[in-house]
Each structure stands twice: as structure tokens, then as C-alpha cells.
Design a protein around this motif. Structure first.
Motif, PDB file in Angstrom:
ATOM      1  N   VAL A  78       0.811  -1.182   0.120  1.00 34.16           N
ATOM      2  CA  VAL A  78      -0.032   0.163  -0.039  1.00 34.16           C
ATOM      3  C   VAL A  78       0.735   1.170  -0.022  1.00 34.16           C
ATOM      4  CG1 VAL A  78      -1.821   1.371   1.285  1.00 34.16           C
ATOM      5  CG2 VAL A  78      -1.771  -1.171   1.103  1.00 34.16           C
ATOM      6  N   GLU A  79       0.840   1.870  -0.958  1.00 36.48           N
ATOM      7  CA  GLU A  79       1.424   3.379  -1.004  1.00 36.48           C
ATOM      8  C   GLU A  79       0.698   4.393  -0.462  1.00 36.48           C
ATOM      9  OE1 GLU A  79       3.650   6.135  -1.047  1.00 36.48           O
ATOM     10  OE2 GLU A  79       4.589   4.442  -2.559  1.00 36.48           O
ATOM     11  N   MET A  80       1.480   5.063   0.840  1.00 39.67           N
ATOM     12  CA  MET A  80       0.871   5.570   1.630  1.00 39.67           C
ATOM     13  C   MET A  80       1.134   7.413   1.435  1.00 39.67           C
ATOM     14  SD  MET A  80      -0.500   3.577   3.610  1.00 39.67           S
ATOM     15  CE  MET A  80      -1.141   4.645   4.828  1.00 39.67           C
ATOM     16  N   VAL A  81       2.044   7.564   0.486  1.00 40.04           N
ATOM     17  CA  VAL A  81       2.165   9.153   0.206  1.00 40.04           C
ATOM     18  C   VAL A  81       1.012   9.405  -0.678  1.00 40.04           C
ATOM     19  CG1 VAL A  81       3.411  10.865  -1.051  1.00 40.04           C
ATOM     20  CG2 VAL A  81       4.702   9.128   0.510  1.00 40.04           C
ATOM     21  N   GLY A  82       0.202  10.490  -0.364  1.00 39.78           N
ATOM     22  CA  GLY A  82      -1.075  11.015  -1.076  1.00 39.78           C
ATOM     23  C   GLY A  82      -2.191  10.072  -0.830  1.00 39.78           C
ATOM     24  N   ALA A  83      -1.946   9.077   0.138  1.00 36.40           N
ATOM     25  CA  ALA A  83      -3.397   8.399   0.290  1.00 36.40           C
ATOM     26  C   ALA A  83      -4.523   9.048   1.063  1.00 36.40           C
ATOM     27  CB  ALA A  83      -2.821   7.087   1.193  1.00 36.40           C
ATOM     28  N   PRO A  84      -5.527   8.747   1.042  1.00 36.35           N
ATOM     29  CA  PRO A  84      -6.721   9.360   1.753  1.00 36.35           C
ATOM     30  C   PRO A  84      -6.479   9.192   3.163  1.00 36.35           C
ATOM     31  CG  PRO A  84      -7.485   7.472   0.640  1.00 36.35           C
ATOM     32  CD  PRO A  84      -6.095   7.543   0.044  1.00 36.35           C
ATOM     33  N   SER A  85      -7.331   9.981   4.080  1.00 32.49           N
ATOM     34  CA  SER A  85      -7.170   9.923   5.401  1.00 32.49           C
ATOM     35  C   SER A  85      -7.499   8.486   5.905  1.00 32.49           C
ATOM     36  CB  SER A  85      -8.093  10.783   5.985  1.00 32.49           C
ATOM     37  OG  SER A  85      -7.578  12.126   5.820  1.00 32.49           O
ATOM     38  N   ARG A  86      -8.724   7.766   5.383  1.00 36.11           N
ATOM     39  CA  ARG A  86      -9.204   6.531   5.658  1.00 36.11           C
ATOM     40  C   ARG A  86      -8.188   5.483   5.377  1.00 36.11           C
ATOM     41  NH1 ARG A  86     -11.803   7.592   0.898  1.00 36.11           N
ATOM     42  NH2 ARG A  86     -11.478   6.244  -0.854  1.00 36.11           N
ATOM     43  N   THR A  87      -7.148   5.565   4.440  1.00 35.28           N
ATOM     44  CA  THR A  87      -6.216   4.684   4.269  1.00 35.28           C
ATOM     45  C   THR A  87      -5.232   4.803   5.598  1.00 35.28           C
ATOM     46  OG1 THR A  87      -6.371   4.559   2.041  1.00 35.28           O
ATOM     47  CG2 THR A  87      -4.480   3.827   2.980  1.00 35.28           C
ATOM     48  N   TRP A  88      -4.701   5.965   5.920  1.00 34.24           N
ATOM     49  CA  TRP A  88      -3.918   6.087   7.006  1.00 34.24           C
ATOM     50  C   TRP A  88      -4.434   5.643   8.227  1.00 34.24           C
ATOM     51  CZ3 TRP A  88       1.028   7.094   6.966  1.00 34.24           C
ATOM     52  CH2 TRP A  88       1.677   7.737   5.931  1.00 34.24           C
ATOM     53  N   ASP A  89      -5.947   6.180   8.733  1.00 35.65           N
ATOM     54  CA  ASP A  89      -6.704   5.656   9.494  1.00 35.65           C
ATOM     55  C   ASP A  89      -6.677   4.071   9.842  1.00 35.65           C
ATOM     56  OD1 ASP A  89      -7.080   8.298  10.332  1.00 35.65           O
ATOM     57  OD2 ASP A  89      -8.981   8.333   9.664  1.00 35.65           O
ATOM     58  N   GLY A  90      -6.696   3.534   8.890  1.00 37.06           N
ATOM     59  CA  GLY A  90      -6.762   1.969   8.874  1.00 37.06           C
ATOM     60  C   GLY A  90      -5.567   1.323   9.321  1.00 37.06           C
ATOM     61  N   ILE A  91      -4.420   2.122   8.595  1.00 35.11           N
ATOM     62  CA  ILE A  91      -2.898   1.375   8.978  1.00 35.11           C
ATOM     63  C   ILE A  91      -2.664   1.707  10.400  1.00 35.11           C
ATOM     64  CG2 ILE A  91      -0.587   1.766   8.570  1.00 35.11           C
ATOM     65  CD1 ILE A  91      -1.873   0.225   6.569  1.00 35.11           C
ATOM     66  N   LEU A 166       1.472   2.974  27.512  1.00 34.14           N
ATOM     67  CA  LEU A 166       1.439   3.469  25.969  1.00 34.14           C
ATOM     68  C   LEU A 166       1.772   2.282  25.279  1.00 34.14           C
ATOM     69  CD1 LEU A 166       2.703   6.963  25.252  1.00 34.14           C
ATOM     70  CD2 LEU A 166       0.510   6.211  25.120  1.00 34.14           C
ATOM     71  N   ILE A 167       2.812   1.639  25.707  1.00 37.06           N
ATOM     72  CA  ILE A 167       3.516   0.429  25.172  1.00 37.06           C
ATOM     73  C   ILE A 167       2.339  -0.792  25.122  1.00 37.06           C
ATOM     74  CG2 ILE A 167       5.050  -1.554  25.360  1.00 37.06           C
ATOM     75  CD1 ILE A 167       7.056   0.305  26.685  1.00 37.06           C
ATOM     76  N   ALA A 168       1.521  -0.898  26.231  1.00 36.70           N
ATOM     77  CA  ALA A 168       0.547  -1.696  26.356  1.00 36.70           C
ATOM     78  C   ALA A 168      -0.663  -1.617  25.206  1.00 36.70           C
ATOM     79  CB  ALA A 168      -0.190  -1.771  27.789  1.00 36.70           C
ATOM     80  N   ILE A 169      -0.927  -0.072  25.087  1.00 34.34           N
ATOM     81  CA  ILE A 169      -1.894   0.260  24.040  1.00 34.34           C
ATOM     82  C   ILE A 169      -1.262   0.078  22.727  1.00 34.34           C
ATOM     83  CG2 ILE A 169      -2.958   2.419  23.090  1.00 34.34           C
ATOM     84  CD1 ILE A 169      -2.894   3.457  25.799  1.00 34.34           C
ATOM     85  N   ALA A 170      -0.193   0.315  22.529  1.00 38.66           N
ATOM     86  CA  ALA A 170       0.607  -0.076  21.089  1.00 38.66           C
ATOM     87  C   ALA A 170       0.305  -1.340  20.894  1.00 38.66           C
ATOM     88  CB  ALA A 170       2.036   0.459  20.950  1.00 38.66           C
ATOM     89  N   LEU A 171       0.482  -2.121  21.806  1.00 34.75           N
ATOM     90  CA  LEU A 171       0.685  -3.646  21.611  1.00 34.75           C
ATOM     91  C   LEU A 171      -0.753  -4.306  21.349  1.00 34.75           C
ATOM     92  CD1 LEU A 171       3.492  -4.805  24.212  1.00 34.75           C
ATOM     93  CD2 LEU A 171       3.652  -4.538  21.424  1.00 34.75           C
ATOM     94  N   ALA A 172      -1.678  -3.767  22.012  1.00 30.70           N
ATOM     95  CA  ALA A 172      -2.933  -4.286  22.154  1.00 30.70           C
ATOM     96  C   ALA A 172      -3.577  -4.316  20.682  1.00 30.70           C
ATOM     97  CB  ALA A 172      -3.986  -3.543  23.146  1.00 30.70           C
ATOM     98  N   LYS A 173      -3.037  -3.557  19.763  1.00 30.44           N
ATOM     99  CA  LYS A 173      -3.824  -3.758  18.651  1.00 30.44           C
ATOM    100  C   LYS A 173      -3.146  -4.905  17.719  1.00 30.44           C
ATOM    101  CE  LYS A 173      -3.420   1.436  18.160  1.00 30.44           C
ATOM    102  NZ  LYS A 173      -2.861   2.523  17.247  1.00 30.44           N
ATOM    103  N   ALA A 174      -2.297  -5.531  18.487  1.00 29.80           N
ATOM    104  CA  ALA A 174      -1.579  -6.843  17.828  1.00 29.80           C
ATOM    105  C   ALA A 174      -1.161  -6.037  16.500  1.00 29.80           C
ATOM    106  CB  ALA A 174      -2.662  -7.641  17.420  1.00 29.80           C
ATOM    107  N   PRO A 175      -0.004  -5.168  16.503  1.00 32.39           N
ATOM    108  CA  PRO A 175       0.236  -4.862  15.272  1.00 32.39           C
ATOM    109  C   PRO A 175       1.495  -5.345  14.497  1.00 32.39           C
ATOM    110  CG  PRO A 175       1.281  -3.456  17.052  1.00 32.39           C
ATOM    111  CD  PRO A 175       0.430  -4.612  17.740  1.00 32.39           C
TER     112      PRO A 175
END
Length: 280
Positions: A78-91, A166-175
Motif C-alpha cells: 500500500v502506497e501511503m504518500v498521497g493516500a486518503p485519510s481513511r487509508t492512514w486511519d486503517g493502517i 502507552l506500550i500496552a496500548i500499542a501492543l493491544a492492537k496486535a500490530p
């Protein structure tokens, strides 16, 4: 670790306004990759462009016609430069977790910290399971007594505990990728070691890729597989951590290494070096 590129940045440039009609090229022609499960560090002194680069990679620069981002940022296919906000939000909501240096700016002061971790969990869990998972991620981030801590508000916790929330919040997304931008700058040395050890343990257990931004080569020595060195908005050197430490090629990298105060073979016990060269 996979050979498949998770994040590929090519020719990244960022121009930021400095006045009504003036601007500065903060980042020039940055190229970097992060593979699935890999740990990559970006190191450099304050003002070197590392935080601007990572905020561009995360889509968190100010939305303004005068903020110009060029080049390519690809998250898998997925190319992110120039991508719409919804794409960034999803990532950002599902595939990338972020840990920044000032947890007070990113935690809701009116909400109990357990609920903030719980809201980051992937949807579809039952209530009982979501609370069990909340406590698990808090414990994974190095917080003992998670069930009791979950009922507290941010102001009731120390700076190190807030950072681990903050680390727990970041990890909770299963990123697939965790981006940590100077996650221990405001903490004393003892708390730094604890927080970084928690980050080290948690990304290892979850096999999550890590992009770590820091001014301290002592930190990346204990955490990262590869290192990019930034100076004045450019990548001046890159290589494996072993290559950077054993055979630095650029004068600036050598300066940074001279400022690492102590090193050991104990991984996360390395976190005592500080760059103070302050080149102009």
C-alpha cells in the motif's frame, strides 16, 4: 525474521514552513526498510530529522499545503504518500502501534488506563475476554498488578508506568510494526532501563517489528538488528548493529559512538549512553 519488506521508504523528503513565506527541507532523500519481525533503529542528535521522518512515515505531520512530503512510503503493498485519510486511519488503527516520548500528551486524563488499553484491542472479543487480554498486555508491558492498575487514572501513575501503558496500548492492537519515538527521553536512567526492557520483552514475545528512534546508540545496541544514522536530514550511514559499532565509516557515527558512556553484553542494560556533541 522474514525477508519480506514490511515498510519500504524510498526517496523520502519533507519540507516544513518556518514563516509565512519561508520553509526548510527537514528531510532529504531518506531510504529505509523494515522487514517483518525486524528491529531497526534510527539514531541521531536532536534536529537531525529522525522524528520528522518517522512522523511522515506514520502520517502524523500537520495537515497543511505548506507541509510537503515527497518520495514513497509503502506499507507492504500500500502506497501511503498521497493516500486518503481513511487509508492512514486503517493502517494506524490496526497495523501500526506508536509509542511517543510524552505519555501525558497521548493518554486521556479523564479515562482509567485499563479502559484505554481495552479500547485498543481488536474488536470481536467478549467482555470477559477483553478485560483478560487488557491485563495481559499491561503485564506484557512490564506492569505488575494489572487488574488494580487498570482502575487508576494517568495522573495516579509515575512517568515510567504511564510510558508502559502507552506500550500496552500499542501492543493491544496486535500490530505488525511498533514505532517508538524517543520513548524514554523524559525518564531517569533506572526507569529507562525498565521501560526499554519491557519494550524488548514484549516485541520479542509478539514477534512484532520495531522502528526505534533515539539519540542514543547505547539504546539501539541493546535492541536493534540494524541501524540508520541521520545527520542534517539525511541518512549518512546504515548497517547491521555489529557493523555500525565495530566498523563505523562516517565521522558523525564515530562521534556518536564516543559518547556512549558504557556498554555491556546484557542487552537492555546498555541504556546509559547520551549524545552530547551538538554539531552546528
Amino acid at each position: 525474521m522474514s525477508d519480506e519488506p514490511l515498510l519500504t521508504v524510498t526517496g523520502l523528503s519533507v519540507s516544513l514552513p518556518t514563516g509565512r513565506t519561508t520553509s526548510v527541507q527537514a528531510v532529504r532523500d531518506v531510504n529505509l526498510t523494515v522487514r517483518a519481525g525486524e528491529r531497526v533503529g534510527i539514531v541521531g542528535e536532536s534536529g537531525s530529522g529522525k522524528s520528522v521522518s518517522v512522523r511522515a512515515i506514520a502520517g502524523l505531520l500537520p495537515q497543511s499545503p505548506r507541509v510537503r512530503v515527497g518520495g514513497s512510503i509503502r506499507f507492504r503493498d500500500v502506497e501511503m504518500v498521497g493516500a486518503p485519510s481513511r487509508t492512514w486511519d486503517g493502517i494506524r488503527s490496526k497495523r501500526v502501534g506508536m509509542v511517543f516520548q510524552d505519555p501525558s500528551s497521548f493518554l486521556n486524563p479523564t479515562m482509567r488506563v485499563g479502559r484505554q488499553v481495552r479500547e485498543a484491542l481488536q474488536r470481536g472479543r467478549s467482555d470477559d475476554h477483553s478485560w483478560a487480554a487488557t491485563h495481559r498486555f499491561m503485564e506484557l508491558a512490564g506492569l505488575d498488578g494489572a487488574a488494580e492498575l487498570a482502575r487508576r487514572f494517568p495522573f495516579e501513575l509515575s512517568g515510567g508506568m504511564r510510558q508502559r501503558i502507552l506500550i500496552a496500548i500499542a501492543l493491544a492492537k496486535a500490530p505488525e510494526l511498533v514505532i517508538a519515538d524517543e520513548p524514554t527521553t523524559a525518564l531517569d536512567a533506572t526507569v529507562q532501563r525498565r521501560v526499554l526492557r519491557s519494550l524488548d520483552t514484549s516485541v520479542s514475545e509478539l514477534q512484532t517489528a520495531l522502528l526505534l528512534i533515539t539519540h542514543d546508540l547505547g539504546v539501539v545496541a541493546g535492541l536493534c538488528d540494524r541501524v540508520y544514522v541521520m545527520y542534517r536530514g539525511e541518512i549518512v550511514e546504515e548497517g547491521t548493529t555489529e557493523q555500525i559499532f565495530d566498523d563505523p565509516r562516517h565521522d558523525y557515527t564515530r562521534d556518536l559512538l564516543r559518547c556512549v558512556r558504557s556498554l555491556s553484553d546484557d542487552g537492555p542494560e546498555l541504556y546509559t549512553g547520551t549524545y552530547g556533541g551538538g554539531r552546528s
